[in-house]
Design a protein around this motif. Structure first.
Motif, short mmCIF file in Angstrom:
data_model
loop_
_atom_site.label_atom_id
_atom_site.label_comp_id
_atom_site.label_asym_id
_atom_site.label_seq_id
_atom_site.Cartn_x
_atom_site.Cartn_y
_atom_site.Cartn_z
N LEU A 15 -2.98 1.07 -8.48
CA LEU A 15 -1.53 1.12 -8.41
C LEU A 15 -0.98 -0.06 -7.60
N ASN A 16 -1.62 -0.38 -6.49
CA ASN A 16 -1.16 -1.49 -5.66
C ASN A 16 -1.18 -2.80 -6.44
N ARG A 17 -2.27 -3.05 -7.15
CA ARG A 17 -2.39 -4.30 -7.91
C ARG A 17 -1.38 -4.36 -9.05
N ALA A 54 -9.97 -8.75 -6.38
CA ALA A 54 -9.21 -8.42 -7.57
C ALA A 54 -7.72 -8.66 -7.35
N MET A 55 -7.22 -8.27 -6.18
CA MET A 55 -5.81 -8.49 -5.86
C MET A 55 -5.48 -9.98 -5.86
N SER A 73 0.79 -1.23 0.00
CA SER A 73 0.00 0.00 0.00
C SER A 73 0.83 1.28 0.00
N ASN A 74 2.07 1.24 0.48
CA ASN A 74 2.89 2.46 0.51
C ASN A 74 3.17 3.01 -0.88
#
Length: 265
Positions: A210-212, A234-235, A198-199
Motif C-alpha cells: 500500500l505504501n509503495r 522496491a520503494m 506509512s500512515n
C-alpha cells in the motif's frame, strides 16, 4: 525529488537502545547506508527520550555529521531540542521538521527557521487538530503559505505535508491527500509537497504494498519529497521508475544508474 531518510528515530525498536547506549558505530553505519541508498537528507529524531532529548539531539547531530556530508532534518516538536540540533549543523542547509498552523507551535518554531535559514516541513494542522477533508487541508495550507512567506521564509524552502490519515479509518483519506497535493502543485508551484507514507496503511496487512502504491499515486499528483526508508529497494525502485515515466529524469539517467547498480534485481 527529495528523499529524507527516516531511520534514525528512537521510536523504532532497534534505534532507541543504540541511541541510549551512544552506539556511535551503529548510528553512523545507518546514516551512511541511507545516503548510499539515495537519501538527500538524514532525519534525526530522539523525541521518545523526553528527559534527555536536548543532550541526545546534540550527540546525534554530531555523530551523524562525522559520518556523512548530507544535510540533516531536525525532527522534533520541542523548540529547545530543535535549537540544540540546528546549532550543531555544519553540513549544508538544515531542515526543520516541523512547524504547524497551531499558534503556539508556530510562534516557537518560526524564529528558529529564520535564525538558521532552514527549510521547513509545515504540517497541515491547526489548533483544531488534523483536518478530515481536502477542503479543510487547503484552508490551512493557504494560511501556512501566507504566514510563512510574509514572515520571510522563501517559497522554495517550504515543504507542505498534507498529513496522511489511515485509509483503514476512512475510505476518503487517500483521495483527500491526492486532492490536496494537486492543489499545492497548481496554486503554489514554487512550494514543495512532502509526506511520510506509512500512515496510509496503518491497521492493514501487506503495508509495504500500500505504501509503495500510494507513493506512485502521490508522485503523479505532484508530490516532490518523501520521508521514507531508502533501504527499501522496491520503494526506491518505484521512485526512479516514476520519475522517468513522469518526465522528471532527463534521458532516464537516474533510472539507468539505478539499473546498473543492481537496484532492480
Amino acid at each position: 525529488m527529495l528523499i529524507i531518510g527516516e531511520l534514525i528515530n528512537t521510536s523504532r525498536k532497534a534505534i532507541r537502545p543504540a541511541v541510549e547506549r551512544k552506539d556511535t558505530a551503529f548510528i553512523q553505519d545507518l546514516a551512511q547506508r541511507q545516503v548510499e541508498a539515495g537519501a538527500h537528507y538524514v532525519d534525526v529524531n530522539c523525541g521518545t527520550l523526553v528527559h534527555d532529548e536536548v543532550q541526545t539531539m546534540e550527540w546525534l547531530v554530531d555523530t551523524v555529521q562525522e559520518a556523512v556530508s548530507q544535510p540533516l532534518c531536525i525532527d522534533t516538536p520541542r523548540a529547545e531540542a530543535m535549537e540544540a540540533g540546528l546549532a550543531g549543523v555544519k553540513n549544508g542547509q538544515p531542515m526543520v521538521n516541523s512547524i504547524t498552523a497551531e499558534k503556539e507551535r508556530y510562534a516557537r518554531i518560526l524564529p528558529l527557521v529564520l535564525k538558521y535559514k532552514a527549510k521547513v516541513v509545515a504540517l497541515c494542522m491547526d489548533d483544531k487538530g488534523v483536518p478530515a477533508s481536502a477542503e479543510e487541508r487547503i484552508t490551512i495550507i493557504r494560511r501556512l503559505v501566507t504566514d510563512l512567506t510574509a514572515d520571510g521564509v522563501p517559497e522554495d524552502d517550504i515543504y507542505l505535508d498534507p498529513l496522511i490519515t489511515p485509509i483503514s479509518t476512512g475510505d476518503h483519506y487517500g483521495q483527500a491527500v491526492l486532492e490536496t497535493v494537486r492543489f499545492i502543485r497548481r496554486e503554489y508551484p514554487r512550494v514543495h509537497a512532502v509526506c511520510g507514507l506509512s500512515n496510509i496503511s496503518y491497521g492493514l496487512p501487506n503495508r509495504k504494498i500500500l505504501n509503495r502504491a500510494f507513493m506512485i499515486q502521490t508522485m503523479a499528483a505532484g508530490m516532490d519529497a518523501y520521508i521514507l526508508d531508502p533501504l527499501d529497494k522496491a520503494m526506491m525502485g518505484f521512485v526512479y521508475a516514476s520519475q522517468a515515466l513522469l518526465g522528471q529524469d532527463s534521458y532516464c539517467g537516474q533510472y539507468l544508474s539505478a539499473h546498473r547498480s543492481g537496484l532492480f534485481e
